[in-house]
Motif scaffolding. Structure first.
Motif, PDB file in Angstrom:
ATOM      1  N   SER A 228       0.888  -1.276  -0.319  1.00 26.46           N
ATOM      2  CA  SER A 228       0.053   0.147  -0.039  1.00 26.46           C
ATOM      3  C   SER A 228       0.742   1.327   0.069  1.00 26.46           C
ATOM      4  O   SER A 228       0.394   2.319  -0.498  1.00 26.46           O
ATOM      5  CB  SER A 228      -0.975  -0.032   1.356  1.00 26.46           C
ATOM      6  OG  SER A 228      -0.115  -0.023   2.498  1.00 26.46           O
ATOM      7  N   GLU A 229       2.253   1.172   0.339  1.00 24.58           N
ATOM      8  CA  GLU A 229       3.134   2.382   0.234  1.00 24.58           C
ATOM      9  C   GLU A 229       3.405   2.835  -1.045  1.00 24.58           C
ATOM     10  O   GLU A 229       3.694   4.019  -1.247  1.00 24.58           O
ATOM     11  CB  GLU A 229       4.459   2.149   0.956  1.00 24.58           C
ATOM     12  CG  GLU A 229       4.107   1.544   2.714  1.00 24.58           C
ATOM     13  CD  GLU A 229       3.689   2.788   3.341  1.00 24.58           C
ATOM     14  OE1 GLU A 229       3.628   3.824   3.081  1.00 24.58           O
ATOM     15  OE2 GLU A 229       3.146   2.468   4.483  1.00 24.58           O
ATOM     16  N   PHE A 230       3.312   2.007  -2.019  1.00 25.83           N
ATOM     17  CA  PHE A 230       3.757   2.184  -3.510  1.00 25.83           C
ATOM     18  C   PHE A 230       2.415   2.843  -4.156  1.00 25.83           C
ATOM     19  O   PHE A 230       1.399   2.169  -4.101  1.00 25.83           O
ATOM     20  CB  PHE A 230       4.310   0.992  -3.990  1.00 25.83           C
ATOM     21  CG  PHE A 230       5.419   0.467  -3.493  1.00 25.83           C
ATOM     22  CD1 PHE A 230       6.521   1.039  -3.944  1.00 25.83           C
ATOM     23  CD2 PHE A 230       5.356  -0.412  -2.559  1.00 25.83           C
ATOM     24  CE1 PHE A 230       7.729   0.228  -3.487  1.00 25.83           C
ATOM     25  CE2 PHE A 230       6.449  -1.106  -2.047  1.00 25.83           C
ATOM     26  CZ  PHE A 230       7.820  -0.513  -2.537  1.00 25.83           C
ATOM     27  N   ARG A 231       2.848   3.836  -4.957  1.00 31.96           N
ATOM     28  CA  ARG A 231       1.716   4.395  -5.976  1.00 31.96           C
ATOM     29  C   ARG A 231       2.497   4.348  -7.227  1.00 31.96           C
ATOM     30  O   ARG A 231       3.713   4.669  -7.601  1.00 31.96           O
ATOM     31  CB  ARG A 231       1.546   5.847  -5.501  1.00 31.96           C
ATOM     32  CG  ARG A 231       0.758   6.034  -4.192  1.00 31.96           C
ATOM     33  CD  ARG A 231      -0.395   5.818  -3.958  1.00 31.96           C
ATOM     34  NE  ARG A 231      -0.975   5.978  -2.669  1.00 31.96           N
ATOM     35  CZ  ARG A 231      -0.990   4.896  -1.665  1.00 31.96           C
ATOM     36  NH1 ARG A 231      -0.904   3.758  -1.910  1.00 31.96           N
ATOM     37  NH2 ARG A 231      -1.489   5.274  -0.434  1.00 31.96           N
ATOM     38  N   LEU A 232       1.635   4.324  -8.241  1.00 34.74           N
ATOM     39  CA  LEU A 232       1.871   4.394  -9.627  1.00 34.74           C
ATOM     40  C   LEU A 232       2.807   5.708  -9.858  1.00 34.74           C
ATOM     41  O   LEU A 232       2.272   6.826  -9.628  1.00 34.74           O
ATOM     42  CB  LEU A 232       0.628   4.304 -10.486  1.00 34.74           C
ATOM     43  CG  LEU A 232       1.032   3.925 -12.092  1.00 34.74           C
ATOM     44  CD1 LEU A 232       1.546   2.671 -12.354  1.00 34.74           C
ATOM     45  CD2 LEU A 232      -0.480   4.169 -12.928  1.00 34.74           C
ATOM     46  N   GLY A 233       4.233   5.791 -10.524  1.00 34.49           N
ATOM     47  CA  GLY A 233       4.895   6.753 -11.041  1.00 34.49           C
ATOM     48  C   GLY A 233       5.779   7.215  -9.825  1.00 34.49           C
ATOM     49  O   GLY A 233       6.728   7.900 -10.128  1.00 34.49           O
ATOM     50  N   MET A 234       5.841   6.543  -8.730  1.00 30.87           N
ATOM     51  CA  MET A 234       6.811   6.899  -7.241  1.00 30.87           C
ATOM     52  C   MET A 234       8.203   6.427  -8.138  1.00 30.87           C
ATOM     53  O   MET A 234       8.278   5.234  -8.691  1.00 30.87           O
ATOM     54  CB  MET A 234       6.559   6.193  -6.358  1.00 30.87           C
ATOM     55  CG  MET A 234       5.439   6.640  -5.555  1.00 30.87           C
ATOM     56  SD  MET A 234       5.069   5.590  -4.078  1.00 30.87           S
ATOM     57  CE  MET A 234       5.397   7.185  -2.980  1.00 30.87           C
ATOM     58  N   LYS A 235       9.080   7.287  -7.614  1.00 31.56           N
ATOM     59  CA  LYS A 235      10.487   6.669  -7.938  1.00 31.56           C
ATOM     60  C   LYS A 235      11.119   5.747  -6.890  1.00 31.56           C
ATOM     61  O   LYS A 235      10.775   6.099  -5.686  1.00 31.56           O
ATOM     62  CB  LYS A 235      11.412   7.832  -8.060  1.00 31.56           C
ATOM     63  CG  LYS A 235      11.147   8.924  -9.120  1.00 31.56           C
ATOM     64  CD  LYS A 235      11.230   8.489 -10.521  1.00 31.56           C
ATOM     65  CE  LYS A 235      10.904   9.399 -11.625  1.00 31.56           C
ATOM     66  NZ  LYS A 235      10.702   8.475 -12.637  1.00 31.56           N
ATOM     67  N   VAL A 236      12.079   4.939  -7.116  1.00 30.22           N
ATOM     68  CA  VAL A 236      12.562   4.167  -6.121  1.00 30.22           C
ATOM     69  C   VAL A 236      14.015   4.025  -6.411  1.00 30.22           C
ATOM     70  O   VAL A 236      14.527   4.195  -7.844  1.00 30.22           O
ATOM     71  CB  VAL A 236      11.899   2.697  -6.201  1.00 30.22           C
ATOM     72  CG1 VAL A 236      10.612   2.768  -5.712  1.00 30.22           C
ATOM     73  CG2 VAL A 236      12.083   1.811  -7.547  1.00 30.22           C
ATOM     74  N   ALA A 237      14.741   3.495  -5.593  1.00 23.83           N
ATOM     75  CA  ALA A 237      16.177   3.320  -5.838  1.00 23.83           C
ATOM     76  C   ALA A 237      16.448   1.707  -5.709  1.00 23.83           C
ATOM     77  O   ALA A 237      15.956   1.170  -4.891  1.00 23.83           O
ATOM     78  CB  ALA A 237      17.126   3.884  -4.407  1.00 23.83           C
ATOM     79  N   VAL A 238      17.124   1.397  -6.668  1.00 23.98           N
ATOM     80  CA  VAL A 238      17.287  -0.087  -6.895  1.00 23.98           C
ATOM     81  C   VAL A 238      18.757  -0.443  -6.664  1.00 23.98           C
ATOM     82  O   VAL A 238      19.722   0.199  -7.344  1.00 23.98           O
ATOM     83  CB  VAL A 238      16.833  -0.659  -7.792  1.00 23.98           C
ATOM     84  CG1 VAL A 238      17.086  -2.353  -8.134  1.00 23.98           C
ATOM     85  CG2 VAL A 238      15.130  -0.570  -8.119  1.00 23.98           C
ATOM     86  N   ARG A 239      19.101  -1.436  -5.988  1.00 19.42           N
ATOM     87  CA  ARG A 239      20.550  -1.970  -5.640  1.00 19.42           C
ATOM     88  C   ARG A 239      20.472  -3.480  -6.245  1.00 19.42           C
ATOM     89  O   ARG A 239      20.041  -4.031  -5.591  1.00 19.42           O
ATOM     90  CB  ARG A 239      21.045  -1.735  -4.103  1.00 19.42           C
ATOM     91  CG  ARG A 239      22.552  -2.070  -4.028  1.00 19.42           C
ATOM     92  CD  ARG A 239      23.002  -1.468  -2.777  1.00 19.42           C
ATOM     93  NE  ARG A 239      24.392  -1.517  -2.499  1.00 19.42           N
ATOM     94  CZ  ARG A 239      25.373  -0.517  -3.243  1.00 19.42           C
ATOM     95  NH1 ARG A 239      25.005   0.521  -3.912  1.00 19.42           N
ATOM     96  NH2 ARG A 239      26.532  -0.671  -3.087  1.00 19.42           N
ATOM     97  N   TYR A 240      21.481  -3.405  -7.381  1.00 18.86           N
ATOM     98  CA  TYR A 240      21.648  -4.744  -7.717  1.00 18.86           C
ATOM     99  C   TYR A 240      23.120  -4.963  -7.795  1.00 18.86           C
ATOM    100  O   TYR A 240      23.905  -4.288  -8.586  1.00 18.86           O
ATOM    101  CB  TYR A 240      21.223  -4.915  -9.100  1.00 18.86           C
ATOM    102  CG  TYR A 240      21.380  -6.003  -9.940  1.00 18.86           C
ATOM    103  CD1 TYR A 240      20.954  -7.370  -9.441  1.00 18.86           C
ATOM    104  CD2 TYR A 240      22.190  -6.066 -11.004  1.00 18.86           C
ATOM    105  CE1 TYR A 240      21.296  -8.808 -10.183  1.00 18.86           C
ATOM    106  CE2 TYR A 240      22.541  -7.364 -11.607  1.00 18.86           C
ATOM    107  CZ  TYR A 240      22.070  -8.713 -11.137  1.00 18.86           C
ATOM    108  OH  TYR A 240      22.187  -9.739 -11.814  1.00 18.86           O
ATOM    109  N   GLU A 241      23.928  -6.017  -7.308  1.00 19.31           N
ATOM    110  CA  GLU A 241      25.346  -6.502  -7.383  1.00 19.31           C
ATOM    111  C   GLU A 241      26.103  -5.199  -7.195  1.00 19.31           C
ATOM    112  O   GLU A 241      26.970  -4.601  -7.984  1.00 19.31           O
ATOM    113  CB  GLU A 241      25.575  -7.005  -8.790  1.00 19.31           C
ATOM    114  CG  GLU A 241      24.818  -8.219  -8.824  1.00 19.31           C
ATOM    115  CD  GLU A 241      25.526  -9.012 -10.008  1.00 19.31           C
ATOM    116  OE1 GLU A 241      26.334  -8.683 -10.765  1.00 19.31           O
ATOM    117  OE2 GLU A 241      25.148 -10.242 -10.119  1.00 19.31           O
TER     118      GLU A 241
END
Length: 183
Positions: A59-72
């Motif tokens: 429920s915290e996420f809304r369409l269009g929100m920016k997120v930080a992704v960490r991969y390797e």
């Protein structure tokens, strides 16, 4: 007669406007009544990688929100492109309980099923005064701390902002450099 049957066959085929892989098929059987505009299939372009999240904070996420992704050990920026509200109402529960992110610049070597860390910033402040949460006293809705002023312990009312489990942002009533008396 053959030409007419070929035309009927061609008209009865469902075609996707994009090339890709079918990722959703409606649960219908032969002979079932199908409502107009019912989603029968969803097609995904597998050349565009999406990251999926299914957890307790949907429920915290809304369409269009920016997120930080960490991969390797690399950081990337992503955007929420699908929430449970965008999935068809008759989609399986496992699909309706997930968030999809589009991630910019992710390496092409990433394979389906690999994991990444997603961070969604709900609130953010810069250049703030932060004190340990344990130092904030609460009494009848009043928030205060004990400070040391001219060698004497005094109560000082404060205003707070963002809080987490261990720290509190002080918005008013306290200045940088003032000494807080520990309990």
């Amino acid at each position: 007669s053959l030409a007419q049957l070929v035309n009927e066959l061609e008209a009865s085929r469902l075609r996707s406007p994009i090339a890709g892989e079918i990722v959703y098929i409606a649960n219908v059987s032969e002979g079932d009544y199908i409502d107009s505009y019912k989603t029968m299939f969803q097609v995904a372009d597998r050349s565009r990688l999406y990251l999926s999240y299914s957890g307790s904070n949907l429920s915290e996420f809304r369409l269009g929100m920016k997120v930080a992704v960490r991969y390797e050990d690399e950081d990337y920026e992503g955007e929420v492109v699908m929430t449970p509200a965008q999935f068809p109402y008759d989609a399986p529960e496992s699909q309706r309980r997930q968030i999809l992110f589009e991630v910019d610049g992710i390496p092409e070597a990433v394979q389906k099923g690999e994991s990444a860390r997603v961070v969604l910033i709900l609130e953010q402040s810069k250049d703030i005064l932060v004190i340990p949460r344990s130092q904030v006293q609460r009494y009848l809705g009043r928030l205060y701390v004990y400070i040391l002023e001219e060698g004497i312990r005094e109560e000082r009312n404060i205003g707070t902002g963002i809080e987490n489990a261990t720290e509190v942002e002080v918005t008013e009533g306290l200045e940088e450099g003032e000494l807080i008396v520990l309990r």
